[in-house]
Every structure is written in structure tokens, then in C-alpha cells.
Design an enzyme around this catalytic site. Structure first.
Site: not given
Ligand SMILES: [Zn+2]
Ligand SMILES: [Zn+2]
Length: 396
Positions: A83, A141-142, A368
Site C-alpha cells: 500500500d 500495512e499503513e 513518509h
Molecule cells: Zn510507512
Molecule cells: Zn512501511
């Protein structure tokens, strides 16, 4: 084994350009957590084309590929997440995101491409492979509750049951280096949503109102003090409010403030006890000011713990690929990672793959960040380590 290892290294060198293109294509069309429809189709088609048994999950967009070696042996699982993040990309790359407001800024495009390439490389030695390779491509996952548990509930690690599991994560230290540690490497995270209710009124008559902005301000400051008084200085924990919202305009006292934040620690027990302390502080402050509150919290991903023996194994394999001098140990982070659920069930380890190019990027750009731009030379390094983790496992 030496012959086989040379064969796989040659195969990975041959595949490198193709896998870099796969990564760039994933990068151009990122999908948010839980919406990885196209990515999972690309992955499953690719795995089928290279001759793996492919299974698409029903609970989410997870994809599983199984490569059965012709010789008997253990099953080794490798996991990648797929993702992207809600960010506007700020690079000028020719393959920058074409989807507004969405970007692969955590390197999951690299993780997915590396695992696809590893599967392709290992499929060429199927007749000589002892045991099975299980490739787990997980969505979301996020975003808590993540994609790992949905896949586990569907039995993706039941048949065949892996003897070991490995995963990698891109990280902003120089390309060519690998970081691997035993024990707790990524903290557990709890998310909270706090609403403070007051009584609205005219700005000139605060005595007749209950101002939730003043109460919220005290709460934020008091909770930051609490973190320095309730946490053993030798332990680590972090509290951050990432969102605070309240009021409508300058001359009105509003009636509610919303705060959202996270608490992270390597110690799940500490996270839980801090949540209890936090509520006492909120209760005391709001009561003393005549306000009320509602607090909701969710205990998020558990701490990611690397099995010491598996971490040592990764270290040895990685040293063969990048040289012992390029194995570094970094400090744990408090970020949260749902690979932890796999590690609770199967011994294994996650390692970090350096993706910073110190010449182009003297100050590392973190995951990020909308400028995040991993050095693609890391892709073949990732594939080589992943492939060897499978091939060498039986002989370790
Ligand atoms: Zn991340
Ligand atoms: Zn990550």
C-alpha cells in the site's frame, strides 16, 4: 550449493532492469491501504506467469504465491506490503505518482517489486530447490487493523506452514548497507480519539461559558509532562497529538474540541498503563474546568520482535551479499508494523535495506516524506538477500 548460488546471482542481475521497471510502474499508480485492487492484480498475474501456485485472498487484496521445490525441505515465507500513503508527491521523477494525493512514500513499491523479482529468480531453480518458498503480498500495512491478520485468518500460513518468515523495509541510510537486529525492533502503537465538551458562548463572557479550547490546551501540555514523569527514563515511549480541531471563528467560544494522537512504545504493557494514566489526567483537568470528555482508544499493532536465531541467520546471509562491513545496527523505532502478527506465529526477522544515495541526498530523506526517493540499486541487493534466505535455509 556454490553453483546454485552463482546461478541465482546471475539470474537476479539479468532480472534487475525488469524489476526496476516493475517498481516504477507500481510507483506511478499507487493505491491507498485497503484499495490495492490493481496492484494485487499485477502481482497475481506475474506470479502465475512465472509458474507459481497463486491464491488471491477473500478477506482483502492479499496475494499468495507458492513455489514448490522439486526436492524436499523446509518452507520459507517472504512477505512484502503493497500500500501507499495519502500524500502529494514532491519529486520531479519521470515516474512520479500519476494519482493525485497518493504516493508510495514508504517504499512499499520497492518491497513488492523485490519480492516479485525474488519469486521470478527462484522459479528458475525450482528443480534444484530444497523445500518451498511462500510469497506473501499483503495490503494495508499503513492503516490499522492492517492486512496481515486478514490473511492469517484465511489460513495463508497454515498449509504449508512456514518454518521461517522474513521481510524487509527500505530505510534512509546509505544504499549498500543492511541493518538487522535481534529482539524488539519496532514499537507497538495505540491510537486515541479524545473529545472535550464545554459550553459555548460569547468571547467577551467566558465566565458564562466552559471553554473547551482552554481545557484542551491544558490537557495537551499536561499529557506531555506526564510522559516525562510516568515513564522510567530508561524506557522509551512517545506521545503525539497529530490533530486538534475546535471552534468556528474568532469571537465565539465553541463547545467541543477533538484531539487525535498516538502513543508508541517497545513495551505493549507500558502503552496500556500510559493510556490509563492519560485518562486520569484528562478526567482531572476537564472536571476542574466544568467540561466533560469522551475518550476512545485502540491498541494497535503489537511490537515487532525478531527471533534472535533468525536475525543472526539474516545477518550471515546479508554479509555474503553486501560484505560484513556493510552490516549496521540501527536503533529500534516506535512506528508500528503489522509484520509483527506474522512474527507472533512464525519465527523470523525483518531487516532494513539502505536506500539513501548520499551523493544526491546528503541529508537523508525519511520514509513518509513527499520527497522520498529510494535508490534503486537497493532492489537487486534486496532480491539477492531474499533469494538466499530461502535457498540456504535448509543448510543453515
Ligand atoms: Zn510507512
Ligand atoms: Zn512501511
Amino acid at each position: 550449493m556454490t553453483g546454485l548460488r552463482e546461478k541465482i546471482l546471475t539470474e537476479i542481475d539479468r532480472l534487475e532492469e525488469e524489476v526496476v521497471q516493475i517498481r516504477r510502474n507500481l510507483h506511478m499508480y499507487p493505491e491507498l491501504s485497503g484499495m490495492e485492487e490493481k496492484t494485487s492484480s499485477i502481482v497475481s498475474r506475474y506470479l502465475a506467469d512465472i509458474g507459481l501456485e497463486v491464491r488471491r485472498c477473500k478477506n482483502n487484496y492479499g496475494v499468495v504465491g507458492l513455489l514448490r521445490g522439486d526436492k524436499p525441505g523446509p518452507t520459507v515465507a517472504l512477505r512484502a506490503d503493497m500500500d501507499a500513503l495519502a500524500l502529494d508527491e514532491k519529486t520531479d521523477l519521470p515516474f512520479a505518482s500519476k494519482v493525485e494525493g497518493v504516493m508510495h512514500a514508504c517504499g512499499h513499491d520497492v518491497h513488492t517489486a523485490v519480492l516479485m523479482g525474488t519469486a521470478a529468480a527462484l522459479s528458475t531453480i525450482q528443480d534444484e530447490l530444497a523445500g518451498n518458498a511462500l510469497f506473501l503480498f499483503q495490503p494495508s500495512e499503513e492503516f490499522f487493523p492492517g492486512g496481515a491478520l486478514g490473511m492469517i485468518d484465511e489460513g495463508v500460513i497454515d498449509d504449508p506452514k512456514p518454518d521461517a518468515i522474513f521481510s524487509l523495509h527500505t530505510s534512509s541510510f546509505p544504499v549498500g548497507q543492511i541493518s538487522i537486529m535481534a529482539g524488539s525492533i519496532i514499537g507497538s502503537v495505540s491510537t486515541m480519539s479524545l473529545r472535550i465538551f464545554g459550553k459555548g458562548g460569547h468571547f467577551s463572557k467566558p465566565n458564562l461559558a466552559v471553554d473547551p479550547i482552554v481545557a484542551a490546551s491544558h490537557v495537551v501540555v499536561a499529557l506531555n509532562s506526564m510522559m516525562t514523569r510516568k515513564v522510567d527514563p530508561l524506557d522509551s515511549a512517545v506521545l503525539t497529538f497529530g490533530l486538534i480541531q475546535g471552534g468556528t471563528r474568532d469571537n465565539i467560544i465553541g463547545d467541543m474540541v477533538v484531539l487525535r494522537g498516538n502513543i508508541g512504545s517497545l513495551d505493549e504493557g507500558l502503552c496500556e498503563s500510559l493510556m490509563e494514566e492519560l485518562e486520569k489526567v484528562v478526567k482531572g483537568i476537564t472536571e476542574s474546568m466544568g467540561a466533560t470528555y469522551k475518550l476512545k482508544y485502540i491498541h494497535g499493532y503489537p511490537t515487532t520482535r525478531n527471533d534472535p536465531e533468525m536475525a543472526e541467520y539474516v545477518k550471515n546471509i546479508a554479509a555474503h551479499v553486501v560484505g560484513e562491513q556493510n552490516i549496521i545496527s540501527s536503533t529500534p523505532t516506535l512506528g508500528g508494523e503489522d509484520f509483527s502478527y506474522f512474527l507472533q506465529r512464525v519465527p523470523g526477522a525483518m531487516f532494513f535495506l539502505g536506500t539513501q544515495n548520499p551523493e544526491k541526498e546528503p541529508v537523508p530523506i525519511m520514509n513518509h516524506d513527499p520527497r522520498f526517493n529510494p535508490d534503486e540499486r537497493a532492489i537487486s541487493i534486496g532480491m539477492k538477500i531474499m533469494a538466499h534466505l530461502v535457498m540456504q535455509y535448509a543448510a543453515r
